[in-house]
Design an enzyme around this catalytic site. Structure first.
Site, PDB file in Angstrom:
ATOM      1  N   ASP A 112      36.423   4.903   3.393  1.00 34.23           N
ATOM      2  CA  ASP A 112      36.099   6.242   2.901  1.00 34.23           C
ATOM      3  C   ASP A 112      37.157   6.637   1.883  1.00 34.23           C
ATOM      4  O   ASP A 112      38.338   6.306   2.044  1.00 34.23           O
ATOM      5  CB  ASP A 112      36.084   7.259   4.048  1.00 34.23           C
ATOM      6  N   ASP A 132      27.613   7.104   2.417  1.00 33.37           N
ATOM      7  CA  ASP A 132      27.441   8.338   3.195  1.00 33.37           C
ATOM      8  C   ASP A 132      26.661   9.389   2.413  1.00 33.37           C
ATOM      9  O   ASP A 132      25.816  10.087   2.965  1.00 33.37           O
ATOM     10  CB  ASP A 132      28.802   8.924   3.599  1.00 33.37           C
TER      11      ASP A 132
END
Length: 175
Positions: A112, A132
């Site tokens: 991330d 995401d």
């Protein structure tokens, strides 16, 4: 084709993040509004379930891929094909991390790097990636298609506002 493009974009941006960003240090892009922050997520969304990563890999992501692939075979509506293709790409992006990244097969950490601090009001850890973004926006798109009444075959469900009418609803196509 769409799934492959999303998967490629996701993995390429994760590669760039790993090669160019300092680990767990904020890199302001637009002040407090948009930052880059490289981290490795061992859990699911918002780092939940860090001890059962293999469960998310097998039960959720793999099942999601199978369901999407089987569903796409029945789809005739362009809108559903686009949404499901983009959703599949997002799921495959994070599944690839779970399968191939450290610390190992089925327990790999998801990379991330996109940080939007202003979202911390609603989400305790608003650090995410390209996959995401596609997963969330395409799930919202699925909900919109369902609410609007677009079927997999391209027909559109028309809701009758007259409760007394017993006639079947008419359909129009979305192709």
């Amino acid at each position: 084709m769409l799934a492959a493009a999303v998967l490629a974009a996701d993995q390429f941006t994760k590669y760039l993040a790993l090669e160019n960003l300092p680990y767990q240090r904020e890199v302001p892009v637009l002040g407090e509004f948009f930052q880059l922050y490289l981290t490795k997520n061992p859990g699911a969304a918002f780092s939940l379930g860090t001890g059962v990563t293999w469960l998310f890999t097998l039960a959720l992501a793999a099942v999601a891929v199978v369901v999407i692939v089987l569903t796409v075979r029945r789809v005739r509506a362009r809108s559903w094909a686009i949404v499901l293709g983009l959703l599949l790409g997002g799921v495959l992006g994070n599944l690839t991390d779970r399968l191939l990244r450290e610390p190992g097969f089925l327990v790999g950490h998801v990379i991330d790097f996109i940080h939007t601090p202003w979202m911390w009001l609603w989400f305790p850890s608003a650090i995410y990636n390209v996959a995401d973004m596609f997963i969330v926006t395409m799930m919202i798109s699925v909900a919109v298609l369902v609410v609007v009444g677009i079927r997999f075959d391209g027909s559109r469900e028309r809701r009758n506002t007259d409760d007394a009418a017993d006639e079947p609803t008419a359909t129009v196509t979305d192709r």
